[in-house]
Design a protein around this motif. Sequence first.
Motif, PDB file in Angstrom:
ATOM      1  N   LEU A 139       0.791  -1.227   0.000  1.00  0.00           N
ATOM      2  CA  LEU A 139       0.000   0.000   0.000  1.00  0.00           C
ATOM      3  C   LEU A 139       0.825   1.279   0.000  1.00  0.00           C
ATOM      4  O   LEU A 139       0.273   2.373  -0.170  1.00  0.00           O
ATOM      5  CB  LEU A 139      -0.944   0.021   1.212  1.00  0.00           C
ATOM      6  N   ARG A 192      -3.107   8.863  -6.671  1.00  0.00           N
ATOM      7  CA  ARG A 192      -3.070   7.453  -6.256  1.00  0.00           C
ATOM      8  C   ARG A 192      -3.917   7.252  -5.009  1.00  0.00           C
ATOM      9  O   ARG A 192      -4.651   6.255  -4.888  1.00  0.00           O
ATOM     10  CB  ARG A 192      -1.620   7.015  -5.983  1.00  0.00           C
ATOM     11  N   GLU A 196       0.161   3.743  -2.773  1.00  0.00           N
ATOM     12  CA  GLU A 196      -1.181   4.317  -2.741  1.00  0.00           C
ATOM     13  C   GLU A 196      -1.352   5.329  -1.615  1.00  0.00           C
ATOM     14  O   GLU A 196      -2.149   6.269  -1.733  1.00  0.00           O
ATOM     15  CB  GLU A 196      -2.235   3.208  -2.590  1.00  0.00           C
ATOM     16  N   SER A 219      -7.549   5.000  -4.516  1.00  0.00           N
ATOM     17  CA  SER A 219      -7.282   3.786  -3.742  1.00  0.00           C
ATOM     18  C   SER A 219      -8.533   3.335  -2.991  1.00  0.00           C
ATOM     19  O   SER A 219      -8.988   4.002  -2.060  1.00  0.00           O
ATOM     20  CB  SER A 219      -6.146   4.041  -2.748  1.00  0.00           C
TER      21      SER A 219
END
Length: 455
Positions: A297, A409, A300, A413
């Motif tokens: 992650l 991003r 993101e 997400s």
Amino acid sequence: MQSRKVRTAEDARALVTERGLTHVKIGVVDIDGIIRGKYLAREKFFSALESGIKFCDVIFGWDSNDQLYDNSTFTGWHTAFPDATARIDPATCRELPTEPGMLFFLGEFDEAAAAICPRRLLQRVIDRAAGMGFSPSVAAEFEFFMFDETPHSVREKNFRNLTNLTPGWFGYSVLRSSVEAELNRSLLQLCEEMDIPLEGLHTETGPGVLEAAIQYTDAMAAADRAVLFKTFAKVWAERQGKMVTFMAKWSNAYPGQSGHLHLSLRGTDGKPAFHQAGRPGYMSDTMRHFVGGQQALMPELLAMVASTVNSYSRLIPGFWAPTDATWGIENRTCALRVIPGSPSSQRVEYRVAAADINPYLAIAAALGSGLWGIENKIEPDAPISGNAYDIKHDTKRNLPRSLAEAADRLSNSNVARELFGDVFVDHYAMTRNWEEREFRKAITDWELARYFETI
């Protein structure tokens, strides 16, 4: 009663009365990690302990330079900037050594503003950990440059040709720390009196740069300590005719300034959850999946950690900062450094964070992504040995190269929205895109030097 013994509103009232204070100081933290606050008269403070205190919600409608966002849906001219209610957390009571006898309290927002309040956001992530049977511990460490300057002098110089506190590159220097012993000891004393205990303070490599490692504690207290350290280190320095900066990178001549976060989990039984003897790096399955979630992650959620345009000047090869979502065991070239040790010292260092972080948001991102990894049993890549900069990584591990890219991003997400909520993600992504647009309006020295005459 000692300030750090305060836990309840009744305790706070008793201490203020005991000291005969006419006023106390309170603060709340905005999206950029800046403490906004005021003095409150004693009776107003007593009332606020019960029913909260009102702040104009422009606190979430302007940037770090007090410029209004042009497209905020949460607040703006279209909402007429109403009040938002903040509640004071009595357990955050601190001494203010710079104002003898004065007490300081942190607050957080309720009602609609709770969705975007950084402190409340972190609390929701901590609650998620508790629901999974974990108690997180966190420690922050900050690098910061010191200057023999004042707020007036840096502006008169247009932030150029500044005088560093000391010259030369003197990492871990006993010489420099001994010459500046009175200065160093006064910072240590300030932090001790404010319950921001430092495990270490030393010179880093570069002129006038220091690194302070704050002692670990539970996640919320760690964030409180971090935001208080950044603010009151500036107060301490300016009261002595000096300045410090927590920019991610203030000069191309020197490495950036880190704000590394160290994280670990304990189970409901109080036992460390990251350590398992006989495993590579002593990593338990829980720790491996935690690292897997952080790695997956990081691209993101990077906007929550690298939150300024300047943050991305630090994320370049060869300057002790990561450029991809990588991990390794005792590997400082990676974004995530697993630190093996005893059960109580086993932890992961989140090295992508710089000194410019909003501690609440950065810890929320680092912790939330790890918890998501545990929930979904996310396996990390193979750990990297050697120089991570020399290895070509899968493109899915590439970190965004600009704040605008990172904001997009984050906005796109689904996991970020599940972890932090749509209201926060939409508002925060908007603020980061605003920050990028403000930067694009500026004409830099580089552009003038390159194009003024020759183009």
